[in-house]
Design a protein around this motif. Structure first.
Motif, PDB file in Angstrom:
ATOM      1  N   MET A 145     -11.091 -10.245  -7.723  1.00 63.88           N
ATOM      2  CA  MET A 145      -9.926  -9.589  -8.310  1.00 63.88           C
ATOM      3  C   MET A 145     -10.092  -9.376  -9.813  1.00 63.88           C
ATOM      4  O   MET A 145      -9.242  -8.739 -10.442  1.00 63.88           O
ATOM      5  N   GLY A 160     -10.810  -4.955  -8.074  1.00 62.19           N
ATOM      6  CA  GLY A 160      -9.881  -6.028  -8.427  1.00 62.19           C
ATOM      7  C   GLY A 160      -8.626  -5.505  -9.112  1.00 62.19           C
ATOM      8  O   GLY A 160      -8.394  -4.296  -9.220  1.00 62.19           O
ATOM      9  N   ASP A 194      -4.240  -5.650  -9.966  1.00 67.46           N
ATOM     10  CA  ASP A 194      -3.063  -5.398  -9.130  1.00 67.46           C
ATOM     11  C   ASP A 194      -2.537  -3.972  -9.283  1.00 67.46           C
ATOM     12  O   ASP A 194      -1.369  -3.698  -9.049  1.00 67.46           O
ATOM     13  N   ARG A 247      -5.314  -1.658  -5.093  1.00 70.86           N
ATOM     14  CA  ARG A 247      -4.737  -2.247  -3.882  1.00 70.86           C
ATOM     15  C   ARG A 247      -4.994  -1.337  -2.677  1.00 70.86           C
ATOM     16  O   ARG A 247      -5.402  -1.792  -1.610  1.00 70.86           O
ATOM     17  N   LEU A 278      -6.168 -19.232  -2.607  1.00 69.84           N
ATOM     18  CA  LEU A 278      -5.677 -17.985  -3.208  1.00 69.84           C
ATOM     19  C   LEU A 278      -4.708 -18.280  -4.359  1.00 69.84           C
ATOM     20  O   LEU A 278      -4.018 -17.390  -4.846  1.00 69.84           O
ATOM     21  N   ASN A 322     -10.807 -20.892  -5.587  1.00 63.94           N
ATOM     22  CA  ASN A 322     -10.291 -19.556  -5.288  1.00 63.94           C
ATOM     23  C   ASN A 322     -11.364 -18.530  -5.668  1.00 63.94           C
ATOM     24  O   ASN A 322     -11.426 -18.046  -6.802  1.00 63.94           O
ATOM     25  N   SER A 373     -11.919 -15.494  -4.899  1.00 60.49           N
ATOM     26  CA  SER A 373     -11.511 -14.120  -5.222  1.00 60.49           C
ATOM     27  C   SER A 373     -10.846 -14.031  -6.591  1.00 60.49           C
ATOM     28  O   SER A 373     -10.563 -12.939  -7.062  1.00 60.49           O
ATOM     29  N   TYR A 382      -7.917 -14.545  -7.207  1.00 59.76           N
ATOM     30  CA  TYR A 382      -6.629 -13.895  -6.981  1.00 59.76           C
ATOM     31  C   TYR A 382      -5.554 -14.652  -7.749  1.00 59.76           C
ATOM     32  O   TYR A 382      -5.524 -15.891  -7.723  1.00 59.76           O
ATOM     33  N   ASN A 394      -1.511 -14.112  -8.304  1.00 65.68           N
ATOM     34  CA  ASN A 394      -0.242 -13.403  -8.172  1.00 65.68           C
ATOM     35  C   ASN A 394       0.872 -14.384  -8.530  1.00 65.68           C
ATOM     36  O   ASN A 394       1.025 -15.420  -7.863  1.00 65.68           O
ATOM     37  N   VAL A 441      -0.253 -11.797   0.483  1.00 63.35           N
ATOM     38  CA  VAL A 441      -1.715 -11.608   0.456  1.00 63.35           C
ATOM     39  C   VAL A 441      -2.166 -10.549   1.470  1.00 63.35           C
ATOM     40  O   VAL A 441      -3.196  -9.905   1.271  1.00 63.35           O
ATOM     41  N   ASP A 480      -1.501  -7.451  -0.699  1.00 58.47           N
ATOM     42  CA  ASP A 480      -2.416  -7.345  -1.847  1.00 58.47           C
ATOM     43  C   ASP A 480      -3.877  -7.244  -1.422  1.00 58.47           C
ATOM     44  O   ASP A 480      -4.709  -6.742  -2.178  1.00 58.47           O
ATOM     45  N   PRO A 500      -6.530  -9.380  -1.167  1.00 62.99           N
ATOM     46  CA  PRO A 500      -7.694  -9.902  -1.895  1.00 62.99           C
ATOM     47  C   PRO A 500      -8.809 -10.317  -0.940  1.00 62.99           C
ATOM     48  O   PRO A 500      -9.947 -10.499  -1.353  1.00 62.99           O
TER      49      PRO A 500
END
Lengths: 325, 719
Positions: B414, B420, B422, B427, B584, B596, B598, B600, B602, B632, B635, B637
């Motif tokens: 991400m 990666g 947001d 996405r 995550l 984590n 990724s 990620y 949020n 998730v 999103d 990821p």
């Protein structure tokens, strides 16, 4: 003779340093001390602090080959290479990166390797020599042609095929011996039969072809004709005269591998579950255990050098014309 | 008789005598034929057997039978249920505020400054016989002051002639927790426990300051009993308390892992003597526990043997389970004392082919199924269910399947500029890719169907997982014909166009969008996997460049956040959704040293995670988890790959086999019928010598013309 041996041993020192250096460079090109620490400590939840502690405890926090922070000779000695390599020359292998004593492990694992390698060498030699002499005896006949075709076919088949085929046929279909495994003492015998048979058979193709060439070179020589003219039986001519004179090239191959016998065979040991040294080095590479890799490569080099020296010495035994100076 | 012929006869007789009683291919000693011993194997030497260090399943296969933490998982009950092992009851949980005043059980999270886990163990539990515990008549330990010469004379723990035992006490659990904090023990959970156990970080510093330095690489014995520790204290001989900073409800699961098993101080006093390490006589190699078994032979180059602990304490086979357990006869032994077998022999078996063949011959009691043997053992029905082949059924072999508490996923970094972040563009790009990657196909091709395609991060068997329509990932699947159907590739293409990459074209270059896949795959299988994954991206017109590397570099790229797309997996430590959702959780990002991968992050997900973590299982927790999973899924990821399924086979003579993916100490429940095993082994393995005799005759016949020719040559005149 003593001077010759001493000189050869002194020649070995720079070779061993070079081998060590090469092993070191090759190993650390692929793995960093940090990788080694992560491999030993595990992947999950490992902290940088734990990695640093692990490296410091084992001396992997030093520079690899050159320590710019040190003074004097320390620039070379205060390095991973110097710290890890010098003790090898007095055969102190130290502990593996997972904490086990390497010397002890080697002393335990060499015996199963030898238990396979020695019978394979002896039985293989006897069969290869006898078969190649037989072919030479029948040179030019259908036996010679058929045998060469058979040998080339045997050489072309992968060693793995012999192993899996042998396990399938003798162990699985005929139920004659255990498919794999090992035990100590005399109980080991039933586990050795299959790997020895398979290893001998897989070596017949190349071994017999090679020895056939050696014997064919000799068979047309004058002394053979003389021996026949004296009325000696063909069997005596072959086993006494031809074999005796073809021994030098055979010895070159055989004596050189004698010290290496105990290093074992990776595939055979792996498939038959023999706890020898064959898989020790590969396991160490997979586990990124530099201490074992370094020790085994060093040991292999030393043994190879000894093997070559023994080969030279053995020439004096089989050929009186050879003098070492 | 000709002398040579006599030798031939002698050899023949010796060979026949040596062969002994059939079956000749039995790899085990004849006197074990009817013994109550389970036979199994291991493919790799376990690295660590010290419960402070060991953290992998192949090591737990041994030490979980030897070391006993206070808790364990119920063998039969589902979902996974913690029950006492050496503890008399489940731990009592006490909450305290910052002034150390007790709080009610339903106190608000912000009020809780400490949580005490009070464990009371059962009296009368004794350690296995061990030389570390051997004492003379005066009560002096026999082997705690060995000289160098005495050490030089031994090679194994079994070389010490005398053994002793003593009762398990609460202090032994405290000692082990202190060992987890000892820097040179390198416990993998030390970092985690520093965050949770009170005074743990300070304990590490105290040990570092007080302990004597290493001498020639060997640490002299340092008695941890002398180091004060407020985080774990014995309240009486059988009761101890572990203090947690704040709240950490997942701590109870750690109490069922070998990390929290007891360790007598005498073990370290014995093993940490000078010279012992050079002999490989270490606690990392020779365990000492109170469990149902003890390690009587430890030769990981050949064989490891677990034998019934003669001092085993009273523990009974469970008398309750699931309805299917009754049907399967797994409650027949209810109430019987454990263990039900005398020993377990684990032989080194590095290759799958010999292992499989020996299983079919009856020399291993159970087996997994390698890819090579899959078609021989399993046939897939039209509805996708796996069944044994007739050949397996004929032998009475039984199949057990279970969905593992683990997940394989395809992750997006991400932090990457392309995949990666947001933004809506990124996405939709990820959502399109997630639809295109057909994990049903992957499971079918590369796992022989042994996997359940994942709809979210939490596998079945863990609280929070939802099956069927309730758990559907609607971003990727539709519910049709009572089953999830992957959305069409056109849907993915439309999303890709919305992301600004129509037909997979990158508008900035006018060429196919190029993405990068970090791979640690190698070998022929790896090549076909990589080819498959390229095809999945090609469905969208995206060009996937594979950056193949070794595992070290792969990990490095993930750690420093320089990878783009990758595939990885996770096995549960314990059956709690926190153990998956934390993968995550933003503050746990790999680039910050967490798990984590990724990276990620949020804020809403993070806030929900913090809330969910401390809640007990129930509808409220489920609602929070549902929202987290929906976030998730949207999103994306991860592409939630699949939950692997394990298939195992066992012979008819082995009973009480049930996959329990959390309990590692299930060997004690196994029952077998050695007489049936021996009878079937004989039936299946009759020695067949006739082909060998025929081969020898054929060889002799073939050699005859050559022999005649040789004779003629010998007699002929010289030319």
């Amino acid at each position: 003779m003593s001077a010759y041996i001493l000189r050869r041993l002194l020649y070995a020192l720079p070779i061993l340093i070079g081998v060590n250096l090469l092993t070191f460079v090759l190993f650390f090109v692929v793995n960093s001390p940090e990788d080694m620490a992560r491999m030993q400590l595990g992947e999950r939840r490992v902290t940088q602090e734990a990695i640093d502690t692990w490296k410091a405890e084992r001396g992997y926090d030093l520079p690899l080959l050159y320590n710019a922070q040190a003074r004097g000779l320390g620039v070379v000695t205060q390095t991973i290479f110097a710290q890890k390599s010098l003790k090898l020359f007095v055969f102190q292998f130290g502990s593996s990166d997972s904490g086990r004593d390497i010397g002890y492990d080697i002393s335990q694992r060499m015996w199963p390797s030898l238990a396979i390698a020695v019978p394979v060498l002896l039985v293989g030699l006897a069969i290869n020599i006898s078969y190649s002499l037989l072919i030479v005896f029948f040179r030019g006949t259908y036996i010679d042609t058929g045998s060469v075709v058979l040998l080339v076919a045997m050489m072309s088949i992968s060693g793995l095929f012999y192993i899996i085929g042998g396990q399938f046929l003798i162990g699985k279909l005929l139920h004659l011996v255990p498919i794999s495994g090992y035990d100590t003492g005399l109980n080991a015998l039933k586990f050795l039969i299959l790997p020895v048979i398979v290893s001998v058979i897989s070596g017949i193709g190349s071994g017999t072809r090679l020895y056939r060439t050696f014997f064919l070179e000799e068979i047309y020589r004058d002394y053979v004709r003389t021996a026949r003219a004296k009325g000696l039986r063909e069997r005596t001519v072959l086993f006494r005269h031809v074999l005796g004179n073809a021994l030098i090239p055979i010895l070159t191959g055989v004596v050189a591998v004698l010290p290496l016998l105990f290093m074992g065979s990776l595939i055979t040991e792996s498939f038959f579950g023999i706890p020898g040294l064959g898989s020790y080095t590969i396991d160490a590479i997979n586990n990124q255990d530099f201490a074992i890799v370094r020790a085994m490569v060093f040991l292999g080099s030393v043994l190879y050098i000894i093997g070559l020296l023994l080969t030279d010495l053995s020439y004096t035994l089989v050929d009186p014309r050879v003098r070492l100076a | 008789m000709n002398k040579r012929l006599q030798y031939v006869w002698l050899v023949a007789v010796l060979v026949l005598v040596g062969c002994g009683e059939p079956p000749w291919n039995n790899p085990y000693p004849v006197d074990q034929a009817r013994a109550n011993i389970v036979y199994s194997s291991f493919s790799e030497r376990p690295k660590h057997l010290d419960p402070a260090r060991s953290y992998s399943s192949n090591e737990y296969a041994f030490i979980a039978q030897i070391y006993e933490p206070p808790l364990q998982y119920h063998f039969l009950k589902e979902p996974y249920t913690l029950i006492p092992l050496t503890a008399a009851t489940l731990p009592e949980v006490r909450l305290f505020d910052a002034d150390d005043q007790p709080l009610p059980a339903d106190a608000a999270l912000e009020q809780i400054a400490y949580t005490d886990y009070v464990v009371t163990i059962r009296p009368g539990i004794r350690y296995q016989p061990h030389p570390a515990l051997a004492q003379d008549d005066q009560g002096t330990y026999r082997y705690h002051a060995l000289t160098r010469r005495q050490v030089a004379a031994v090679n194994r723990v079994a070389d010490f002639p005398e053994t002793g035992t003593r009762e398990l006490t609460a202090e032994d659990y405290i000692y082990q927790i202190k060992r987890l904090a000892t820097p040179w023990r390198h416990s993998p959970i030390a970092g985690l426990m520093q965050k949770h156990i009170h005074d743990f970080a300070e304990l590490t510093e105290r040990i570092q300051a007080m302990a004597p330095p290493a001498v020639n690489g060997e640490r002299p014995f340092f008695d941890l009993r002398d180091v004060p520790f407020a985080g774990a204290q014995a309240l009486d001989r059988y009761t101890y308390r572990v203090r947690i900073d704040g709240a950490y409800p997942q701590f109870k699961y750690w109490l069922a892992m070998p990390f929290f098993a007891p360790m007598p101080w005498e073990a370290e006093a014995f093993y940490d003597q000078p010279g012992m390490r050079a002999k490989n006589i270490t606690l990392d190699w020779y365990p000492i526990g109170t469990g149902a078994f003890m390690l009587s032979e430890n030769n990981p180059n050949l064989r490891m043997v677990l034998e019934r602990n003669p001092n085993v304490h009273d523990e009974r086979y469970p008398d309750a389970g699931m309805p299917e357990d009754v049907a399967a006869g797994r409650l027949k032994d209810a109430g019987k004392p454990l263990p039900l077998i005398d020993a377990a022999v684990y032989s080194l078996e590095k290759e799958s082919i010999p292992y499989w063949n020996k299983f079919l011959q009856g020399y291993y009691d159970s087996s997994g199924i390698s890819s090579d043997a899959f078609d021989q053992a399993i046939q897939l029905e039209s509805d996708g269910d796996a069944e044994l082949t007739p050949a397996m059924r004929e032998r009475g072999i039984q199949l057990m399947t279970a969905v593992n508490t683990s997940i394989w996923y395809l992750g997006f970094n991400m932090l990457d500029e392309v995949v990666g972040g947001d933004s809506e563009r990124a996405r939709k790009l990820r959502q399109a890719i997630v639809i295109a990657i057909d994990f049903e196909d992957y499971v079918s091709i590369f796992a022989n169907g042994r996997g359940q395609v994942a709809q979210g991060p939490i596998p079945p068997g863990i609280f929070g997982h939802r099956e069927g329509r309730e758990g559907l990932n609607e971003q990727v699947f539709e519910w049709r014909h009572d089953r999830p159907q992957r959305r069409s590739i056109e849907t993915a293409q439309a999303l890709l166009a919305e992301a600004g990459y129509p037909n997979g074209r990158d508008p900035s270059s006018g060429r196919a969008l190029t993405l990068y896949y970090e791979s640690m795959d190698s070998g022929p299988d790896g090549r076909s996997r990589l080819s498959w994954i390229r095809q999945q991206f090609a469905k969208l017109g995206i060009e996937l460049v594979v950056r193949a590397t070794d595992y070290n570099r792969f990990q490095e790229k993930i750690r420093d956040g320089s990878g783009q797309i990758f595939m990885w997996g996770w096995n549960a430590d314990y059956p709690d959704p926190e153990n998956f959702l934390f993968l995550l959780y933003g503050p746990n990002a790999k680039v910050r040293g967490g798990e984590n991968a990724s990276n990620y992050d949020n804020p809403r997900f993070n806030a929900l995670f913090d809330e969910m973590k401390y809640r007990p299982d129930g509808p409220e927790r489920q609602a929070i988890i549902d929202e987290m999973v929906a976030i998730v899924q949207y999103d994306a990821p991860w592409s939630f790959g699949f939950y692997p399924k394990s298939f195992s086979l066992h012979h008819t003579w082995l009973s009480n086999v049930k996959p329990n993916l959390m309990a590692n100490n299930t060997l004690k429940y196994r029952r077998l019928d050695p007489l049936v095993r021996e009878q079937l082994r004989r039936e299946w393995n009759p020695p067949i010598v006739m082909p060998l005799i025929l081969f020898a005759l054929l060889l002799a016949l073939g050699a005859l013309p050559a022999w005649l020719l040789a004779q003629r040559r010998e007699r002929s005149r010289a030319r």
